[in-house]
Design a protein around this motif. Sequence first.
Motif, PDB file in Angstrom:
ATOM      1  N   ILE A 309       0.848  -1.204   0.000  1.00 19.67           N
ATOM      2  CA  ILE A 309       0.000   0.000   0.000  1.00 19.67           C
ATOM      3  C   ILE A 309       0.883   1.254   0.000  1.00 19.67           C
ATOM      4  O   ILE A 309       0.645   2.199  -0.736  1.00 19.67           O
ATOM      5  CB  ILE A 309      -0.935   0.027   1.232  1.00 19.67           C
ATOM      6  N   PHE A 310       1.924   1.229   0.828  1.00 19.45           N
ATOM      7  CA  PHE A 310       2.796   2.414   0.923  1.00 19.45           C
ATOM      8  C   PHE A 310       3.412   2.765  -0.431  1.00 19.45           C
ATOM      9  O   PHE A 310       3.366   3.913  -0.871  1.00 19.45           O
ATOM     10  CB  PHE A 310       3.902   2.174   1.956  1.00 19.45           C
ATOM     11  N   PHE A 311       3.957   1.774  -1.104  1.00 15.32           N
ATOM     12  CA  PHE A 311       4.619   2.085  -2.376  1.00 15.32           C
ATOM     13  C   PHE A 311       3.614   2.464  -3.461  1.00 15.32           C
ATOM     14  O   PHE A 311       3.904   3.311  -4.303  1.00 15.32           O
ATOM     15  CB  PHE A 311       5.538   0.944  -2.812  1.00 15.32           C
ATOM     16  N   VAL A 312       2.423   1.853  -3.409  1.00 14.24           N
ATOM     17  CA  VAL A 312       1.396   2.250  -4.383  1.00 14.24           C
ATOM     18  C   VAL A 312       1.023   3.715  -4.154  1.00 14.24           C
ATOM     19  O   VAL A 312       0.988   4.520  -5.091  1.00 14.24           O
ATOM     20  CB  VAL A 312       0.134   1.357  -4.257  1.00 14.24           C
ATOM     21  N   LEU A 313       0.806   4.068  -2.897  1.00 12.62           N
ATOM     22  CA  LEU A 313       0.413   5.454  -2.600  1.00 12.62           C
ATOM     23  C   LEU A 313       1.535   6.435  -2.922  1.00 12.62           C
ATOM     24  O   LEU A 313       1.300   7.533  -3.419  1.00 12.62           O
ATOM     25  CB  LEU A 313      -0.010   5.591  -1.140  1.00 12.62           C
ATOM     26  N   ALA A 314       2.763   6.017  -2.641  1.00 11.14           N
ATOM     27  CA  ALA A 314       3.894   6.897  -2.959  1.00 11.14           C
ATOM     28  C   ALA A 314       3.942   7.140  -4.473  1.00 11.14           C
ATOM     29  O   ALA A 314       4.187   8.256  -4.925  1.00 11.14           O
ATOM     30  CB  ALA A 314       5.194   6.268  -2.479  1.00 11.14           C
TER      31      ALA A 314
END
Length: 451
Positions: A309-314
């Motif tokens: 989720i973090f990398f997708v949002l980033a």
Amino acid sequence: MSQTKERLGFTSAIGLLAATLGSAVGLGNIWKFPYLTGEYGGASFILAYVLSTFLVGLPILMAEIAIGRRAHSNAVGTFRKLSPNKPWWLVGVAASIAAIVVLGYYTDVVGWILAYTFKSLTGSLSVGDPKAGAAVFTALISDPWQVVLWQWGVIVFVCTLIAFGVRKGIEKTTKALLTLLFLMLLVVCARSLSLPGAAEGLAFLFTPDLSKLTSEVLLMALGLAFFKLSLGMGIMITYGGYYREDANIVTTSLRVMFADLFVSILAGIAIFPAVFSFGFEPASGAGLLFFTMPAVFNAMPAGQVFMVIFFVLASVATVGAMLSLLEVSVSFLVDSTHFSRKTCSILMGIFFVLFGMPPALSNSCMADFTLFGMNAFDFYDYLSANILMPSCGFFTSIYVGWVLGPKFFKEELSNKGVLKMDTTISLITIFLRYISPVLILVIMLKGLGIF
Ligand code: PHE
């Protein structure tokens, strides 16, 4: 004006705030701010950065929006329109070059983030500590095909969005996802803070050691302030053209500045306590985010899921910034040729594939290619953030503060006297006239070793 308005597809004031913030928030918060903070001394760097943002960034942000709103044109056209037959438009040209240089390496870093999103999905990021994370990152950036292909994917994606002018939907989505990114950062902060020894990381972030404030640190902090608020690149001038006459430039700018600063500080809190807890080196440069985040996520329950989720949002957070950067050159090309928007987007896409290659390959086949002692990646970054943007900022502050003058500036900020914020506006005018240009000049000359 209506033609330009259609070009970007902004109609509402909310869309404007989202677009301005969308351009500001990006890799600068989660990648650049943390790694520069780590490299240039922690809290003292943050102090210099916050001061640069307030004293230099904020007044110039307002000045750029103000002239953009008055002229309703792109970076070059705005100066031409407000001062015909004077060479001020050259500032617009330099600003547009800065935007091109930034995008040249920005797409490379977004490519790394995409690669990490993919790796987090396949489980190849399950590293136990930042040292193992560093090995994964080094393997990625030294593989020429991987970096170049990810970068091309990014370029094709943004060029397609720009070609079809689907900006409006994107801004909306970006805004919603930025909120999610923010919540996500809070979760990661909580995890990072609960690691043993986290206090050391907090002390690094918040206890300044003034002896570390060298002229180089000041120059880097000033550069970051410009990069973060997307200044000195003609972007906020172009966006200013879409501000309505009754839009409040002062409060919008303040909101954007605080929100942006807040996201950066959160990113710092997410990263540094973990860096210290793992006994890792904070000054590890551009790879900092990529070394530590996987290790932090792997140390928490359901970490894999959070990491994806973090990398997708980033990745999503970078879209607004890239759109704003590409818009500068595509709209310039559309305005100055007879080509359609689609053709111009394709042409710029091809250009960026070529222009983006030296920084992308600067850790592999082109590692020996240096300019002024820097590899291509560092050179693009240094040239844009530390030279072009502050120079354009300097001339913009002189232009708006002295050439157009305080009467013009006050009139624009107060919407011709409708808004009653005299004290604030006078203060900002003083910053713009006396403080910003002097600080930029002194910091640049000292930082570049000229005196
Ligand atoms: N402000 C954006 C960020 O922090 C980057 C950017 C720079 C966008 C310049 C537009 C122009 O990531």
